[in-house]
Design a protein around this motif. Structure first.
Motif, PDB file in Angstrom:
ATOM      1  N   ASN A 121       0.795  -1.314   0.106  1.00 54.22           N
ATOM      2  CA  ASN A 121       0.022  -0.139  -0.103  1.00 54.22           C
ATOM      3  C   ASN A 121       0.820   0.988  -0.194  1.00 54.22           C
ATOM      4  N   PHE A 122       1.953   1.152   0.768  1.00 54.81           N
ATOM      5  CA  PHE A 122       2.752   2.297   0.925  1.00 54.81           C
ATOM      6  C   PHE A 122       3.372   2.494  -0.502  1.00 54.81           C
ATOM      7  N   LEU A 123       3.850   1.612  -1.093  1.00 59.16           N
ATOM      8  CA  LEU A 123       4.535   1.625  -2.547  1.00 59.16           C
ATOM      9  C   LEU A 123       3.614   2.276  -3.602  1.00 59.16           C
ATOM     10  N   SER A 124       2.428   1.702  -3.598  1.00 61.33           N
ATOM     11  CA  SER A 124       1.256   2.216  -4.356  1.00 61.33           C
ATOM     12  C   SER A 124       1.025   3.758  -4.100  1.00 61.33           C
ATOM     13  N   GLN A 125       1.498   4.450  -3.160  1.00 61.41           N
ATOM     14  CA  GLN A 125       1.235   5.722  -2.999  1.00 61.41           C
ATOM     15  C   GLN A 125       2.255   6.750  -3.626  1.00 61.41           C
ATOM     16  N   LEU A 126       3.188   6.169  -4.042  1.00 57.66           N
ATOM     17  CA  LEU A 126       4.575   6.955  -4.315  1.00 57.66           C
ATOM     18  C   LEU A 126       4.451   7.810  -5.604  1.00 57.66           C
ATOM     19  N   ASP A 127       3.240   7.511  -6.370  1.00 56.83           N
ATOM     20  CA  ASP A 127       2.794   8.501  -7.301  1.00 56.83           C
ATOM     21  C   ASP A 127       2.465   9.777  -6.997  1.00 56.83           C
ATOM     22  N   TYR A 128       2.433   9.998  -5.665  1.00 58.95           N
ATOM     23  CA  TYR A 128       2.155  11.489  -5.132  1.00 58.95           C
ATOM     24  C   TYR A 128       3.403  12.195  -5.454  1.00 58.95           C
ATOM     25  N   PHE A 129       4.517  11.529  -5.405  1.00 55.96           N
ATOM     26  CA  PHE A 129       5.848  12.443  -5.518  1.00 55.96           C
ATOM     27  C   PHE A 129       6.395  12.360  -6.989  1.00 55.96           C
TER      28      PHE A 129
END
Length: 287
Positions: A121-129
């Motif tokens: 889940n954490f890795l999937s949120q890296l699009d924020y950067f």
């Protein structure tokens, strides 16, 4: 029987990396007290003032003080994201225009609370950067395993040292370790009294490196920062000297280094960068 760490390592190997172009730069030192965190914060601000979008990640385990220097009070950090108590976006603190802080956490705590689902889940949120240009990592001082994990995972490594025999010796020890896994590293000479002193110290380090390290390894000096009272005054007031004294000589020196970093990144734009996804995968599998 597989341990928790083994499961996390398998997950980060199998997760497909995202094509994020953020350049990850680890800023480190052979010993503490050389101004590494002050340089990281001011260099990050200088890059943001030049128009780049910058995030600082506080990885100085045990001595994390970027939040103090930047006058912010983090309520949550990466550990809270891994525990699914908030999103990655929730922990990012906007310090100034194009300038952000990401509070860190110790490696042991991350391993204790990160399971396969939360890490995925954490890795999937890296699009924020994805629209960030630079991700500056303020590591702990020294060459222990946790520091090496951050250095190995970064796109570039910058070593900070000062004109003291112990600091120079420890800086070379750091260079030696870095040379075993990468072809190039960069150095900033801090608290020098003159350009001549900076060049002399760097020249001595280069001579030792050429005599003892592999011939294809390169150590380049990004620049120097003079010993100046404006740095001390700003630090005691918890202010960035590059912002408070933008026309001072030391601020100009930091901005000069920032421009060099930007040019280096431009030249490397066609290279295969590790990027944020790869960086965090290596971090989680390395502890």
């Amino acid at each position: 029987m597989k341990t928790q760490a083994d499961k996390l390592k398998n997950l980060v190997r199998n997760e497909k990396p995202k094509d994020l172009k953020t350049r990850v730069i680890a800023i480190t030192s052979g010993k503490g007290g050389v101004g590494k965190t002050t340089i990281t914060a001011n260099l990050g601000y200088a890059l943001s003032a030049l128009g780049f979008k910058v995030a600082l990640f506080d990885a100085d385990i045990g001595l994390a003080n970027l939040d103090v220097m930047l006058r912010v009070n983090p309520k949550r950090n990466i550990l809270n994201v891994l525990k699914n108590e908030c999103t990655l976006k929730d922990i990012v603190i906007e310090v100034d225009k194009n300038f952000y802080l990401i509070p860190g956490e110790s490696g042991e705590e991350i391993i204790n609370f990160a399971d396969e689902m939360s890490l995925s889940n954490f890795l999937s949120q890296l699009d924020y950067f994805e629209d960030f240009d630079f991700f500056l990592i303020d590591t702990s001082a020294g060459i222990d395993k946790r520091v090496q994990t951050f250095l190995d995972a970064a796109d570039d490594v910058i070593i900070v040292t000062v004109p003291e025999p112990a600091a120079i010796t420890d800086a070379y020890a750091m260079v030696k370790v870095i040379s075993e896994k990468r072809d190039i590293a960069y150095m900033i000479l801090n608290e020098v009294h003159s350009p001549k002193e900076a060049n002399n110290i760097f020249g001595k380090i280069i001579n030792v490196a050429k005599a003892n390290l592999r011939s294809d390894f390169r150590l380049l000096m990004l620049g120097y920062i003079k010993n100046d009272k404006s740095i001390y005054i700003s630090s005691t007031k918890r202010l960035l000297f590059t912002k408070e004294y933008p026309n001072s000589s030391v601020s100009e020196q930091v901005f000069s280094i920032a421009r060099k970093i930007a040019k280096i990144s431009e030249r490397k734009v066609l290279e295969k960068e590790k990027g944020l996804s790869s960086f965090f995968k290596k971090i989680f599998s390395g502890f």
